[in-house]
Motif scaffolding. Structure first.
Motif, PDB file in Angstrom:
ATOM      1  N   TRP A  75      34.138  70.671  65.281  1.00 62.79           N
ATOM      2  CA  TRP A  75      34.940  70.438  64.082  1.00 62.79           C
ATOM      3  C   TRP A  75      34.053  70.204  62.862  1.00 62.79           C
ATOM      4  CZ3 TRP A  75      39.496  72.136  63.688  1.00 62.79           C
ATOM      5  CH2 TRP A  75      40.382  72.135  64.757  1.00 62.79           C
ATOM      6  N   CYS A  76      32.955  69.512  63.051  1.00 65.26           N
ATOM      7  CA  CYS A  76      32.042  69.319  61.919  1.00 65.26           C
ATOM      8  C   CYS A  76      31.473  70.649  61.450  1.00 65.26           C
ATOM      9  CB  CYS A  76      30.913  68.370  62.314  1.00 65.26           C
ATOM     10  SG  CYS A  76      31.417  66.646  62.525  1.00 65.26           S
ATOM     11  N   GLY A  77      31.158  71.546  62.392  1.00 67.10           N
ATOM     12  CA  GLY A  77      30.657  72.854  62.011  1.00 67.10           C
ATOM     13  C   GLY A  77      31.695  73.690  61.288  1.00 67.10           C
ATOM     14  N   VAL A  78      32.970  73.512  61.648  1.00 66.48           N
ATOM     15  CA  VAL A  78      34.035  74.276  61.001  1.00 66.48           C
ATOM     16  C   VAL A  78      34.351  73.726  59.619  1.00 66.48           C
ATOM     17  CG1 VAL A  78      36.493  74.863  61.130  1.00 66.48           C
ATOM     18  CG2 VAL A  78      35.050  75.054  63.164  1.00 66.48           C
ATOM     19  N   ILE A  79      34.440  72.399  59.499  1.00 65.26           N
ATOM     20  CA  ILE A  79      34.878  71.786  58.241  1.00 65.26           C
ATOM     21  C   ILE A  79      33.727  71.614  57.267  1.00 65.26           C
ATOM     22  CG2 ILE A  79      35.965  69.736  57.245  1.00 65.26           C
ATOM     23  CD1 ILE A  79      37.386  69.327  59.939  1.00 65.26           C
ATOM     24  N   ALA A  80      32.616  71.071  57.740  1.00 61.02           N
ATOM     25  CA  ALA A  80      31.450  70.821  56.870  1.00 61.02           C
ATOM     26  C   ALA A  80      30.194  71.028  57.699  1.00 61.02           C
ATOM     27  CB  ALA A  80      31.497  69.403  56.301  1.00 61.02           C
ATOM     28  N   PRO A  81      29.604  72.228  57.661  1.00 63.86           N
ATOM     29  CA  PRO A  81      28.451  72.534  58.529  1.00 63.86           C
ATOM     30  C   PRO A  81      27.266  71.595  58.369  1.00 63.86           C
ATOM     31  CG  PRO A  81      29.344  74.538  57.554  1.00 63.86           C
ATOM     32  CD  PRO A  81      30.043  73.397  56.883  1.00 63.86           C
ATOM     33  N   GLY A  82      27.156  70.907  57.238  1.00 67.31           N
ATOM     34  CA  GLY A  82      26.024  70.017  57.054  1.00 67.31           C
ATOM     35  C   GLY A  82      26.189  68.650  57.681  1.00 67.31           C
ATOM     36  N   VAL A  83      27.359  68.354  58.218  1.00 66.78           N
ATOM     37  CA  VAL A  83      27.639  67.038  58.807  1.00 66.78           C
ATOM     38  C   VAL A  83      27.294  67.055  60.290  1.00 66.78           C
ATOM     39  CG1 VAL A  83      29.421  65.317  59.288  1.00 66.78           C
ATOM     40  CG2 VAL A  83      29.436  66.565  57.120  1.00 66.78           C
ATOM     41  N   GLY A  84      26.537  66.056  60.730  1.00 69.95           N
ATOM     42  CA  GLY A  84      26.179  65.946  62.130  1.00 69.95           C
ATOM     43  C   GLY A  84      27.010  64.899  62.847  1.00 69.95           C
ATOM     44  N   VAL A  85      26.666  64.670  64.095  1.00 74.82           N
ATOM     45  CA  VAL A  85      27.366  63.694  64.939  1.00 74.82           C
ATOM     46  C   VAL A  85      26.339  62.710  65.468  1.00 74.82           C
ATOM     47  CG1 VAL A  85      28.739  63.342  67.026  1.00 74.82           C
ATOM     48  CG2 VAL A  85      29.172  65.337  65.578  1.00 74.82           C
ATOM     49  N   CYS A 221      39.427  65.221  68.752  1.00 81.57           N
ATOM     50  CA  CYS A 221      39.963  66.032  67.652  1.00 81.57           C
ATOM     51  C   CYS A 221      40.678  65.153  66.631  1.00 81.57           C
ATOM     52  CB  CYS A 221      40.931  67.083  68.192  1.00 81.57           C
ATOM     53  SG  CYS A 221      40.205  68.315  69.289  1.00 81.57           S
ATOM     54  N   GLN A 222      41.506  64.268  67.125  1.00 82.57           N
ATOM     55  CA  GLN A 222      42.315  63.402  66.265  1.00 82.57           C
ATOM     56  C   GLN A 222      41.454  62.533  65.360  1.00 82.57           C
ATOM     57  OE1 GLN A 222      44.768  60.923  68.695  1.00 82.57           O
ATOM     58  NE2 GLN A 222      45.384  59.582  67.022  1.00 82.57           N
ATOM     59  N   PHE A 223      40.476  61.856  65.921  1.00 82.53           N
ATOM     60  CA  PHE A 223      39.719  60.897  65.120  1.00 82.53           C
ATOM     61  C   PHE A 223      38.563  61.547  64.367  1.00 82.53           C
ATOM     62  CE2 PHE A 223      41.874  58.167  68.224  1.00 82.53           C
ATOM     63  CZ  PHE A 223      42.550  57.357  67.325  1.00 82.53           C
ATOM     64  N   CYS A 224      38.117  62.707  64.796  1.00 81.96           N
ATOM     65  CA  CYS A 224      37.149  63.439  63.983  1.00 81.96           C
ATOM     66  C   CYS A 224      37.822  63.925  62.697  1.00 81.96           C
ATOM     67  CB  CYS A 224      36.581  64.610  64.774  1.00 81.96           C
ATOM     68  SG  CYS A 224      35.305  65.536  63.890  1.00 81.96           S
ATOM     69  N   LEU A 225      39.032  64.447  62.818  1.00 85.55           N
ATOM     70  CA  LEU A 225      39.756  64.891  61.623  1.00 85.55           C
ATOM     71  C   LEU A 225      40.136  63.705  60.746  1.00 85.55           C
ATOM     72  CD1 LEU A 225      42.006  67.665  63.214  1.00 85.55           C
ATOM     73  CD2 LEU A 225      39.855  67.924  61.983  1.00 85.55           C
ATOM     74  N   GLN A 226      40.455  62.573  61.356  1.00 86.38           N
ATOM     75  CA  GLN A 226      40.721  61.368  60.568  1.00 86.38           C
ATOM     76  C   GLN A 226      39.476  60.943  59.794  1.00 86.38           C
ATOM     77  OE1 GLN A 226      42.674  57.910  62.069  1.00 86.38           O
ATOM     78  NE2 GLN A 226      44.191  59.059  63.235  1.00 86.38           N
ATOM     79  N   ALA A 227      38.304  61.092  60.403  1.00 86.25           N
ATOM     80  CA  ALA A 227      37.070  60.717  59.714  1.00 86.25           C
ATOM     81  C   ALA A 227      36.886  61.536  58.438  1.00 86.25           C
ATOM     82  CB  ALA A 227      35.873  60.907  60.651  1.00 86.25           C
ATOM     83  N   PHE A 228      37.178  62.826  58.505  1.00 85.15           N
ATOM     84  CA  PHE A 228      37.062  63.664  57.310  1.00 85.15           C
ATOM     85  C   PHE A 228      38.126  63.284  56.276  1.00 85.15           C
ATOM     86  CE2 PHE A 228      34.536  66.377  60.080  1.00 85.15           C
ATOM     87  CZ  PHE A 228      33.537  66.798  59.215  1.00 85.15           C
ATOM     88  N   ALA A 229      39.339  62.963  56.736  1.00 90.45           N
ATOM     89  CA  ALA A 229      40.389  62.576  55.798  1.00 90.45           C
ATOM     90  C   ALA A 229      40.041  61.275  55.080  1.00 90.45           C
ATOM     91  CB  ALA A 229      41.721  62.436  56.536  1.00 90.45           C
ATOM     92  N   ILE A 230      39.527  60.294  55.815  1.00 85.05           N
ATOM     93  CA  ILE A 230      39.159  59.022  55.199  1.00 85.05           C
ATOM     94  C   ILE A 230      37.945  59.200  54.293  1.00 85.05           C
ATOM     95  CG2 ILE A 230      38.380  56.662  55.697  1.00 85.05           C
ATOM     96  CD1 ILE A 230      39.957  56.861  58.331  1.00 85.05           C
TER      97      ILE A 230
END
Length: 269
Positions: A75-85, A221-230
């Protein structure tokens, strides 16, 4: 029809309750009937619950956490490729370590635009709820609840309750740890409300595997997408997302799976 409804005879009243609008008979829903169970099923239920719970404990390090890391990286690669985990360490009471995957994102206090958006949403919800007709009462109550959630979330950043004690990484870590706990508890819930019923062993195993797979895939999936929303909206969005789209969403998924499992055929059918 009115003469039938007000007929004092109990049999006539019972017949009306069981009669559909086309004259057919409405059978009682299987969820309201006493479903058969056997002593052998009780013994199986006492075995399946701990077996699945121990399987979850065993799979946390070698399977679940690596899977969550891969999903969050996707999901990080799809939404923001520069964001890591990142792997945030959590020490269990018995000194075991868990490394919870969390996106490398931060979030600051609410901006002026976020405050204005929250105020507009609360006012719009209240106005819409106030002007709806009485026949739309469930929608009105839902809008009032939504306005209360927005207002409570904004209040957390006022001098009344400030400072806000949570950061984004800690929130995501806590939610995923609670998700692991929910995965561990799910077999015991099924042990109490599903395994004793007269379904086949294969259906009980299948329902449990479906529920655990749902949690294993949905939680990251749920909380990774929440992280981007927040991250984009600010910390003011965290209370609202926690109350509306937190573990409540995952529990609703478990209820849906349980309802589906209750619709399967019993052994004697």
């Amino acid at each position: 029809m009115s003469s039938i409804i007000f007929n004092p005879e109990a049999e006539a009243r019972a017949a009306v309750r069981a009669e559909g609008w086309r004259g057919g008979i409405i059978p009682a829903h299987r969820g309201l009937r006493i479903m058969p169970h056997e002593r052998g099923q009780r013994r199986i239920s006492l075995m399946l619950g701990p077996v699945f719970a121990l399987a979850v404990l065993w799979a946390v390090r070698p399977i679940i956490l690596p899977l969550w890391t891969a999903i969050e990286r996707f999901w990080c690669g799809v939404i923001a490729p520069g964001v890591g985990v990142s792997q945030i360490r959590y020490v269990l009471p018995w000194r075991a370590d868990l490394f919870i995957p969390v996106p490398d994102l931060g979030a600051g206090p609410p901006s002026h635009a976020a405050w204005m958006a929250c105020v507009v949403l609360v006012i719009a919800d209240l106005v819409a709820a106030a002007f709806l007709r009485r026949r739309h009462l469930p929608v009105s109550l839902a809008l009032f609840t939504l306005a209360a959630v927005f207002a409570i979330g904004a209040t957390a950043f006022t001098p009344l309750l400030a400072p806000f004690p949570y950061v984004l990484a800690g929130y995501i870590q806590s939610m995923l740890l609670m998700g692991l706990t929910l995965m561990f508890v799910t077999p015991f819930m099924f042990m109490a409300i599903y395994y004793p019923l007269n379904f086949s062993l294969g259906k009980k195993i299948a329902l449990t595997l479906l529920a655990l797979t749902w949690l294993a895939v949905a939680l990251p999936c749920q909380f990774c997408l929440q992280a981007f929303a927040i991250h984009d909206l600010g910390l003011i969005a965290m209370p609202t997302l926690f109350l509306l789209l937190g573990l409540l969403l995952d529990v609703m998924g478990l209820v849906a799976f349980y309802s589906w499992g209750m619709s399967w055929r019993l052994r004697h059918e």
